[in-house]
Write an enzyme that holds these catalytic residues in place. Structure first.
Site, PDB file in Angstrom:
ATOM      1  N   LYS A  77      -2.190   7.567  -8.507  1.00  0.00           N
ATOM      2  CA  LYS A  77      -3.522   7.448  -7.912  1.00  0.00           C
ATOM      3  C   LYS A  77      -3.818   8.651  -7.033  1.00  0.00           C
ATOM      4  CE  LYS A  77      -6.359   4.107  -5.329  1.00  0.00           C
ATOM      5  NZ  LYS A  77      -6.375   2.790  -4.657  1.00  0.00           N
ATOM      6  N   SER A 164      -9.755  -0.526  -6.118  1.00  0.00           N
ATOM      7  CA  SER A 164     -10.066   0.896  -6.149  1.00  0.00           C
ATOM      8  C   SER A 164      -9.143   1.697  -7.074  1.00  0.00           C
ATOM      9  CB  SER A 164      -9.957   1.457  -4.726  1.00  0.00           C
ATOM     10  OG  SER A 164      -8.609   1.340  -4.236  1.00  0.00           O
ATOM     11  N   SER A 188      -6.682  -4.013  -4.706  1.00  0.00           N
ATOM     12  CA  SER A 188      -6.989  -2.839  -5.519  1.00  0.00           C
ATOM     13  C   SER A 188      -6.005  -2.559  -6.650  1.00  0.00           C
ATOM     14  CB  SER A 188      -7.085  -1.598  -4.619  1.00  0.00           C
ATOM     15  OG  SER A 188      -8.170  -1.712  -3.743  1.00  0.00           O
TER      16      SER A 188
END
Length: 547
Positions: A77, A164, A188
């Site tokens: 990420k 996210s 997330s």
């Protein structure tokens, strides 16, 4: 560039036949190169259609090609630091930032031979539930429903991959990599996993080091793991779950051992690899507050089928109540926004962040002008909104009524969980077991399947409601994993989440493995014997039609 789909080197192995077949070897090499280029073109097309990976390495960075994870490709990420790739947090504020060090989780993966194939798209600074708040653009869910199988990628229905950590989930779901690292603050990892039809683990808070993770909310942030199978997720988790003295929030070795010892007796009786595991000693709690009126009825049906399979293996299904759950979402947004306001104060264009040039005529001698212009230009709308909310919550007038009250709710949520579990919380100084408690809790991962990117669900209050099922475990710091549980009526994936006591990550993953192994089995009688328990829960929460 090292590609996935089991790695092109594995798909097209080289051959050697001696000096007598040079021409044949050259032909074979040509064909192999053509096949690799074809596969690479397909890989690029998949990435372009999903917008999952936003930064790719120019060469293979694998310091230990003979390590135990040398055959594993991993996406990271974009808010987790890497030395060979930028870490932008999907924000204009860090558009040009490359970290001088690797995050501990990345360092551990590299040390064991894993190949980092790229940085994954995400909501800006991890703030969002649908991965639409990114300077790189939204992530498109790579899943296609059965009726879209023969429709070209560009013409398929575009739905959110969740957020996210949507880029990480989409990369795994699309086959761009074997596993991916994400971060989970309020759901997330679990929400994208549910939307994309893969497995996503949020570990117990403090088990995986946060060193090198760009902070959103320090008391909530966890590094999580995505994979298409529980085995892959466990392999990565085992590789990066270790004490890190550089992380002040890391759980100590002593606390880890206490938690492991508490769960050992149950783990010894649960063999997730068995074709017919015996779950007679497993007590599964079904929290009634996790079946709100907003929950889609086809989600209930999918959860029901999972519970039926577990019951048929001997598991005990027990209705439980977590009365503070309805207040969790409000408390979460107050606490997370307050911590974000503090953490993001450093990005002013002077200490950190890209400095935006002032407009002509602006007084440069006033620091406030420089800061305000840089922060207004560098932060997106969602980040600015949460900074303002968090700053207000920390003011003298609002501190008692908002921030402290949210912390009281958080503590009550922790107490609710501790009262529900049979295993005591190893973080407490004097934990006491609850013989009437349950071993895990099971609930839907989301209130619906992935929403369309052009629907009302991605605007207004819609994105904030997506986390309603996931924030309680985050506030309590508990391990939770979302595993696929079938399809909703619209043909898109549904996930179920398993929550355990702090430190019971191994137990949570084993139960997830059982669900994974039995997910393709035919369902038996829909009116099976635990109806009395499940129907009582359904009745309590508003008469949802479970059939």
């Amino acid at each position: 560039m090292h590609l996935s789909v089991d790695g092109l080197a594995r798909v097209y192995p080289s051959r050697s036949c001696g000096n007598s077949c040079t021409r044949s070897l050259a032909t074979s090499h040509t064909r192999r190169s053509a096949a690799i280029h074809t596969e690479y073109a397909r890989w690029q097309l998949l990435n372009k259609s999903t917008n999952a990976l936003v930064s790719l390495p120019t060469k293979n960075h694998n310091p230990n090609p003979r390590g135990s994870l040398s055959r594993l490709t991993v996406a990271v990420k974009d808010n987790i630091c890497t030395t060979h790739l930028p870490t932008t947090c999907s924000s204009s504020m860090l558009r040009h930032f490359t970290s001088p060090f690797d995050a501990t989780a990345v360092e551990l993966l590299k040390a064991k031979g894993a190949t980092i194939i790229g940085k994954a798209n995400c909501d800006e600074f991890g703030m969002g539930s649908l991965n639409v708040n990114s300077i790189h653009g939204p992530v498109v869910n790579p899943y296609h429903s059965p009726n879209e199988k023969h429709i070209p990628l560009a013409e398929r229905e575009q739905r959110s991959a969740g957020g996210s950590s949507g880029g990480s989930a989409a990369a795994v779901a699309a086959g761009l990599c074997d596993a991916a690292l994400g971060t989970d603050t309020g759901g997330s990892v679990r929400l994208p996993a549910s939307y994309c039809g893969i497995t996503g683990l949020k570990p117990s808070y403090g088990l995986i080091s946060r060193w090198g993770v760009v902070s959103f909310a320090d008391s909530l942030d966890c590094v999580g793991v995505f994979g298409k199978s529980m085995d892959t997720v466990k392999t990565v988790f085992d590789s990066i779950s270790s004490y890190d003295p550089k992380d002040p929030t890391a759980a100590t070795p002593h606390t880890r051992e206490r938690a492991k010892a508490s769960a050992e007796s149950l783990l010894s009786t649960l063999d997730a690899n068995s074709s017919d595991p015996d779950l007679s000693s497993l007590r599964i709690g079904i929290p009634q507050e996790y079946f709100p009126s907003e929950l889609n009825t086809t989600i209930v049906t999918a959860v029901r089928k999972v519970l039926e399979r577990l019951w048929s293996l001997g598991a005990q299904l027990i209705p439980v109540s977590l009365p503070s759950t309805p207040y969790a979402l409000s408390a979460y947004y107050v606490i997370a926004s307050a911590e974000a306001s503090s953490n993001l104060a450093r990005y002013d264009g002077v200490q950190y962040g890209t400095r935006s040039p002032l407009l002509p005529g602006v007084d440069k001698s006033k620091p406030g002008n420089v800061y305000a212009h840089t922060r207004s230009a560098g932060f997106g709308v969602e980040v600015q909104k949460r900074i303002l909310l968090g700053t207000y919550a920390l003011t003298a007038d609002a501190f008692d009524n908002y921030f402290l009250q949210a912390q009281r709710v958080r503590q009550q949520i922790k107490t609710d969980f501790d009262s529900a579990f049979r295993v005591p919380n190893a973080q407490l100084s004097d934990p006491s077991p609850n013989s009437d408690g349950v071993d895990i809790l099971l609930h839907p991962s989301a209130i619906r399947s992935a929403p369309r990117l052009d629907s009302d669900a991605v605007s207004g209050l819609g994105p904030y409601l997506q986390d309603v099922m996931t924030v309680p475990a985050s506030l309590a710091g508990l391990p939770a994993v979302s595993v696929p549980a079938g399809l909703a009526a619209d043909g898109w994936p549904v996930g179920v989440s398993i929550i355990g006591q702090w430190g019971s990550d191994e137990l949570v993953m084993r139960v997830g493995k059982v669900i994974e192994r039995t997910s393709n089995e035919d369902d038996s009688d829909p009116n099976f014997a635990f109806n009395f328990a499940f129907e009582s829960i359904v009745d309590v929460v508003g008469g949802i039609d479970a059939t």
